[in-house]
Design a protein around this motif. Sequence first.
Motif, PDB file in Angstrom:
ATOM      1  N   ILE A   3      -8.813  -2.419 -11.522  1.00 48.09           N
ATOM      2  CA  ILE A   3      -7.496  -3.043 -11.445  1.00 48.09           C
ATOM      3  C   ILE A   3      -7.604  -4.523 -11.789  1.00 48.09           C
ATOM      4  O   ILE A   3      -8.558  -5.201 -11.393  1.00 48.09           O
ATOM      5  CB  ILE A   3      -6.888  -2.907 -10.028  1.00 48.09           C
ATOM      6  CG1 ILE A   3      -6.851  -1.446  -9.593  1.00 48.09           C
ATOM      7  CG2 ILE A   3      -5.495  -3.537  -9.979  1.00 48.09           C
ATOM      8  CD1 ILE A   3      -5.980  -0.559 -10.430  1.00 48.09           C
ATOM      9  N   ARG A  38       0.831  -1.205   0.000  1.00 49.54           N
ATOM     10  CA  ARG A  38       0.000   0.000   0.000  1.00 49.54           C
ATOM     11  C   ARG A  38       0.866   1.255   0.000  1.00 49.54           C
ATOM     12  O   ARG A  38       0.653   2.179  -0.800  1.00 49.54           O
ATOM     13  CB  ARG A  38      -0.925  -0.009   1.223  1.00 49.54           C
ATOM     14  CG  ARG A  38      -2.026   1.037   1.224  1.00 49.54           C
ATOM     15  CD  ARG A  38      -2.872   0.875   2.496  1.00 49.54           C
ATOM     16  NE  ARG A  38      -4.124   1.583   2.408  1.00 49.54           N
ATOM     17  CZ  ARG A  38      -4.306   2.875   2.724  1.00 49.54           C
ATOM     18  NH1 ARG A  38      -3.278   3.580   3.134  1.00 49.54           N
ATOM     19  NH2 ARG A  38      -5.495   3.436   2.627  1.00 49.54           N
ATOM     20  N   GLN A  59      -5.419  -8.029 -11.253  1.00 47.06           N
ATOM     21  CA  GLN A  59      -4.303  -8.607 -10.512  1.00 47.06           C
ATOM     22  C   GLN A  59      -4.046 -10.028 -10.980  1.00 47.06           C
ATOM     23  O   GLN A  59      -4.979 -10.835 -11.056  1.00 47.06           O
ATOM     24  CB  GLN A  59      -4.581  -8.613  -9.006  1.00 47.06           C
ATOM     25  CG  GLN A  59      -3.479  -9.322  -8.220  1.00 47.06           C
ATOM     26  CD  GLN A  59      -3.647  -9.202  -6.728  1.00 47.06           C
ATOM     27  OE1 GLN A  59      -3.598  -8.106  -6.177  1.00 47.06           O
ATOM     28  NE2 GLN A  59      -3.822 -10.335  -6.063  1.00 47.06           N
ATOM     29  N   LEU A  79      -5.116  -3.070  -2.172  1.00 49.87           N
ATOM     30  CA  LEU A  79      -5.870  -2.383  -3.215  1.00 49.87           C
ATOM     31  C   LEU A  79      -7.293  -2.082  -2.763  1.00 49.87           C
ATOM     32  O   LEU A  79      -7.826  -0.990  -2.993  1.00 49.87           O
ATOM     33  CB  LEU A  79      -5.893  -3.228  -4.488  1.00 49.87           C
ATOM     34  CG  LEU A  79      -4.564  -3.358  -5.235  1.00 49.87           C
ATOM     35  CD1 LEU A  79      -4.635  -4.489  -6.254  1.00 49.87           C
ATOM     36  CD2 LEU A  79      -4.192  -2.046  -5.920  1.00 49.87           C
ATOM     37  N   VAL A 107     -10.324   0.598  -4.457  1.00 51.61           N
ATOM     38  CA  VAL A 107     -10.494   0.112  -5.831  1.00 51.61           C
ATOM     39  C   VAL A 107     -11.943  -0.333  -6.032  1.00 51.61           C
ATOM     40  O   VAL A 107     -12.480  -1.114  -5.233  1.00 51.61           O
ATOM     41  CB  VAL A 107      -9.522  -1.057  -6.107  1.00 51.61           C
ATOM     42  CG1 VAL A 107      -9.891  -1.770  -7.402  1.00 51.61           C
ATOM     43  CG2 VAL A 107      -8.094  -0.530  -6.169  1.00 51.61           C
ATOM     44  N   ARG A 114      -7.064   4.262  -9.681  1.00 51.73           N
ATOM     45  CA  ARG A 114      -7.283   3.016  -8.952  1.00 51.73           C
ATOM     46  C   ARG A 114      -8.759   2.619  -8.980  1.00 51.73           C
ATOM     47  O   ARG A 114      -9.283   2.065  -8.017  1.00 51.73           O
ATOM     48  CB  ARG A 114      -6.800   3.158  -7.506  1.00 51.73           C
ATOM     49  CG  ARG A 114      -5.298   3.352  -7.373  1.00 51.73           C
ATOM     50  CD  ARG A 114      -4.835   3.223  -5.930  1.00 51.73           C
ATOM     51  NE  ARG A 114      -5.345   4.285  -5.097  1.00 51.73           N
ATOM     52  CZ  ARG A 114      -4.708   5.436  -4.876  1.00 51.73           C
ATOM     53  NH1 ARG A 114      -3.539   5.677  -5.463  1.00 51.73           N
ATOM     54  NH2 ARG A 114      -5.232   6.354  -4.087  1.00 51.73           N
ATOM     55  N   ASP A 115      -9.413   2.860 -10.093  1.00 53.51           N
ATOM     56  CA  ASP A 115     -10.831   2.519 -10.200  1.00 53.51           C
ATOM     57  C   ASP A 115     -11.002   1.055 -10.594  1.00 53.51           C
ATOM     58  O   ASP A 115     -11.732   0.306  -9.946  1.00 53.51           O
ATOM     59  CB  ASP A 115     -11.510   3.431 -11.217  1.00 53.51           C
ATOM     60  CG  ASP A 115     -13.018   3.237 -11.240  1.00 53.51           C
ATOM     61  OD1 ASP A 115     -13.616   3.165 -10.150  1.00 53.51           O
ATOM     62  OD2 ASP A 115     -13.588   3.137 -12.344  1.00 53.51           O
ATOM     63  N   LEU A 173       2.716   1.694  -3.359  1.00 54.39           N
ATOM     64  CA  LEU A 173       1.885   2.217  -4.434  1.00 54.39           C
ATOM     65  C   LEU A 173       1.625   3.707  -4.257  1.00 54.39           C
ATOM     66  O   LEU A 173       1.706   4.491  -5.214  1.00 54.39           O
ATOM     67  CB  LEU A 173       0.562   1.445  -4.474  1.00 54.39           C
ATOM     68  CG  LEU A 173      -0.363   1.696  -5.664  1.00 54.39           C
ATOM     69  CD1 LEU A 173       0.334   1.363  -6.975  1.00 54.39           C
ATOM     70  CD2 LEU A 173      -1.640   0.871  -5.515  1.00 54.39           C
ATOM     71  N   ASP A 191      -7.182   0.521 -15.121  1.00 51.88           N
ATOM     72  CA  ASP A 191      -6.328   1.657 -14.767  1.00 51.88           C
ATOM     73  C   ASP A 191      -4.920   1.180 -14.446  1.00 51.88           C
ATOM     74  O   ASP A 191      -3.953   1.933 -14.601  1.00 51.88           O
ATOM     75  CB  ASP A 191      -6.884   2.387 -13.543  1.00 51.88           C
ATOM     76  CG  ASP A 191      -8.203   3.075 -13.831  1.00 51.88           C
ATOM     77  OD1 ASP A 191      -8.256   3.844 -14.801  1.00 51.88           O
ATOM     78  OD2 ASP A 191      -9.169   2.840 -13.090  1.00 51.88           O
TER      79      ASP A 191
END
Length: 299
Positions: A130, A115, A132, A146, A151, A127-128, A118, A196
Motif C-alpha cells: 500500500i 478500518r 499512503q 492498515l 499490510v 492489502r499486501d 475499508l 495493491d
Amino acid sequence: MTATGFLVGLIGEGITASLTPPMHEREGRHLGFDYDYRTLDLLELDRSPRDVGALLAESRDAGFAALNVTHPCKQLVIPFLDELDPAAEHMGAVNLVLIRNGRFIGHNTDWTGFRSALLAGLPEAGRDRIVQFGSGGAGSATAYALLTLGVRRLAIVDVLPERAQALVDRYAPLFPGQDVLASTPQMLSDDLATADGVVHATPTGMKEHPGLPFDVTALATAAWVADIVYRPIDTELLATARRLGHEVLDGGRMAVGQAADSIRLITGTEPDADRMRAHFLQLLGDDAALAAAAAGGRA
C-alpha cells in the motif's frame, strides 16, 4: 448522562458546520436515547487550544458523558486524561474522551472507522503493498488501521519528509514483521506501479484545495484508491480513478465509521452503520447520493 440520556460534545476549531452532531443525535434517538450533542468551538468561545484541559473539567461538571475531540486538540488533550486506550497511546492522538465516574478515558475511533470502512467498502481488496499520501492526524489513523490489517509493505509519502519519517519511526517498532517506510521521489514511481491500493490522507481534493495528489495513471489497473476527503464526496481523485477502472472508497465511510464507533463506546449499544451512512449522504445533499449511486455504493 442519565439512564436514558447522553450529553455529548465536540471540541475543536471551526466546527460549527460539522456533520458529527446531527449524525450522533439522529442515531442516538433511533437507539432509544435522549441524545444531545453540542459543539464547543474554540473560536466561538474565544478559548485557546491549550484550554482543552479546563474544557474537559467544565464539561464533566456540566454533566457531559463524553467529548469528541478534533483539530487542534487531539494531542493536546492527552496530558489531561486519567486513562488511555492502548491504540490511542500508540498513535499519540485521541478523538474521543469518555467521562466515567469523574475520570477521563481517551480513545481513538478514527483508525477503527477507517478500518471498518475499508473492510465493508472494499472487502476483496488486496492489502499486501500500500502507498499512503499524508502523515498528519488522519494519516496516522489510516496507517495504523492498515498495519493492523496486516499490510506487508506500507510506503508513506508526505510533502514534509520529516513528518513521514516520524510516523514511520512511531509505527515500525510496533509492527516489526511489516515493512513501514517513508517513500522518496525516486521510489514513488515503482511504489505506485506495484501497489495493491493507495490511501489518500491529505487536504488535496477538498473544495478549498482542488486537484489531484498524484498521477493516477501510474497505478496498476487492479489497484484500488481510498480517499479520506468527503466534501465533496466524489473527489477529483475518485472520479479519475473510477474512470480509469479502479475500485474506490470515499472518505464518507471513514467519517461514518468513526462516528458509529464513538456512539458504541458512549452508549454501549451497537449503532446501525448503514442507516448512519444513508443519513450522512442525506446531510451532504443530493449530489452526494447521486455520486454514491453512480459508484455502485462504493463512492
